[in-house]
Motif scaffolding. Structure first.
Motif, PDB file in Angstrom:
ATOM      1  N   PHE A 215       0.838  -1.205   0.000  1.00  0.00           N
ATOM      2  CA  PHE A 215       0.000   0.000   0.000  1.00  0.00           C
ATOM      3  C   PHE A 215       0.872   1.254   0.000  1.00  0.00           C
ATOM      4  O   PHE A 215       0.695   2.165  -0.825  1.00  0.00           O
ATOM      5  CB  PHE A 215      -0.902  -0.044   1.236  1.00  0.00           C
ATOM      6  N   LEU A 216       1.852   1.303   0.898  1.00  0.00           N
ATOM      7  CA  LEU A 216       2.717   2.470   0.981  1.00  0.00           C
ATOM      8  C   LEU A 216       3.664   2.562  -0.211  1.00  0.00           C
ATOM      9  O   LEU A 216       3.944   3.657  -0.712  1.00  0.00           O
ATOM     10  CB  LEU A 216       3.530   2.435   2.284  1.00  0.00           C
ATOM     11  N   ARG A 217       4.133   1.425  -0.667  1.00  0.00           N
ATOM     12  CA  ARG A 217       5.072   1.414  -1.801  1.00  0.00           C
ATOM     13  C   ARG A 217       4.415   1.975  -3.056  1.00  0.00           C
ATOM     14  O   ARG A 217       5.002   2.796  -3.768  1.00  0.00           O
ATOM     15  CB  ARG A 217       5.581  -0.010  -2.030  1.00  0.00           C
ATOM     16  N   GLN A 218       3.186   1.547  -3.301  1.00  0.00           N
ATOM     17  CA  GLN A 218       2.488   2.023  -4.493  1.00  0.00           C
ATOM     18  C   GLN A 218       2.091   3.503  -4.362  1.00  0.00           C
ATOM     19  O   GLN A 218       2.132   4.254  -5.342  1.00  0.00           O
ATOM     20  CB  GLN A 218       1.253   1.163  -4.776  1.00  0.00           C
ATOM     21  N   ALA A 219       1.726   3.907  -3.158  1.00  0.00           N
ATOM     22  CA  ALA A 219       1.379   5.309  -2.936  1.00  0.00           C
ATOM     23  C   ALA A 219       2.607   6.196  -3.135  1.00  0.00           C
ATOM     24  O   ALA A 219       2.535   7.252  -3.771  1.00  0.00           O
ATOM     25  CB  ALA A 219       0.808   5.490  -1.536  1.00  0.00           C
ATOM     26  N   ALA A 220       3.744   5.760  -2.592  1.00  0.00           N
ATOM     27  CA  ALA A 220       4.977   6.539  -2.725  1.00  0.00           C
ATOM     28  C   ALA A 220       5.399   6.631  -4.192  1.00  0.00           C
ATOM     29  O   ALA A 220       5.887   7.682  -4.641  1.00  0.00           O
ATOM     30  CB  ALA A 220       6.080   5.908  -1.894  1.00  0.00           C
ATOM     31  N   ALA A 221       5.213   5.545  -4.940  1.00  0.00           N
ATOM     32  CA  ALA A 221       5.584   5.542  -6.354  1.00  0.00           C
ATOM     33  C   ALA A 221       4.777   6.572  -7.135  1.00  0.00           C
ATOM     34  O   ALA A 221       5.243   7.095  -8.154  1.00  0.00           O
ATOM     35  CB  ALA A 221       5.391   4.150  -6.943  1.00  0.00           C
TER      36      ALA A 221
END
Length: 246
Positions: A215-221
């Motif tokens: 969730f955080l990885r995709q949001a940060a991307a």
């Protein structure tokens, strides 16, 4: 020896036991210990409460709401939230006296505030369990509008398929209160269109293991600011310790 511990089921991993065991060692607190109490059913709490020296409990999934009937009192925040994650155990007039608190709300609010900006006026809250109750309580306190997003139809809630680009254009805070992405199921996440996120968005995941969820990885991307649940966990644990030592 004063005993504290964590109830929930299952308890395959526990930040709390590691945190308090290390705290007791580092601060030379010799008269306390912290244990895990995996209770398959909430009614097993009755026999646990007879344990000599038991002075406080933390409460995790699935008992943050189920534990309420066992309490003699709740602090205002816990009553407003309708969920408890910390219990103090005292003796009053020869009777056992349990008071419930919600330190999740304190931990969430304290860790969220530094990330808030003027445009963070509306939020999407993924999940509607005990942790979500604390999150929504804080959002109401801060004057932030929110929508609950769930997997199965529920009154007053949106479904994941309702999270569209237009909704994300107006709701710039995204908060995951579900276990999605938690180890060992690290490839799961809330099913939303992450490519629609921007630098105006803030993604907050209550999950802390792993430190960076999908969730955080995709949001940060996509350019969003991100925050995991580790600081919230430390803050709520320390608040529990303050409560147990009042």
């Amino acid at each position: 020896m004063r005993t504290f511990g964590l109830i929930g089921y299952p308890l395959s991993h526990s930040f709390s036991k590691k945190h308090f065991t290390e705290k007791f060692e580092q601060e030379h607190i010799l008269d306390c210990r912290y244990e895990l109490f995996p209770l398959e059913k909430i009614n097993l709490l009755e026999s646990l409460l007879d344990k000599p020296g038991l002075r406080g409990l933390n409460v995790t999934i699935p008992y943050k709401v189920q534990v309420l009937p066992y309490l003699q009192e709740m602090e205002a925040a816990a009553a407003g939230i309708g969920a408890v994650n910390c219990i103090s155990i005292e003796s009053r007039n020869g009777e056992r006296y349990l008071k419930g608190y919600n330190t999740d709300a304190y931990g969430f609010e304290t860790s969220l505030r530094p990330f808030l900006k003027a445009h963070h006026q509306k939020a999407l809250v993924f999940g509607d369990g005990g942790a979500a109750k604390a999150v929504k309580y804080v959002l109401q306190k801060l004057g932030i509008e929110f929508i609950s997003v769930v997997r199965t139809p529920a009154e007053g809630c949106f479904l994941y398929r309702d999270v569209t680009e237009s909704l994300l254009d107006t709701h710039h805070i995204l908060i995951n209160t579900t276990p999605l992405g938690m180890s060992p199921n690290i490839e799961s996440c809330p099913d939303i269109p992450y490519t629609c996120l921007t630098g105006d968005h803030l993604a907050y995941d209550l999950v802390y293991n792993p430190e960076e969820t999908l969730f955080l990885r995709q949001a940060a991307a996509a350019g969003a600011s991100v925050k995991n649940g580790m600081e919230m966990l430390y803050l709520q644990a320390e608040r529990s310790w303050e409560i147990w030592n009042r």
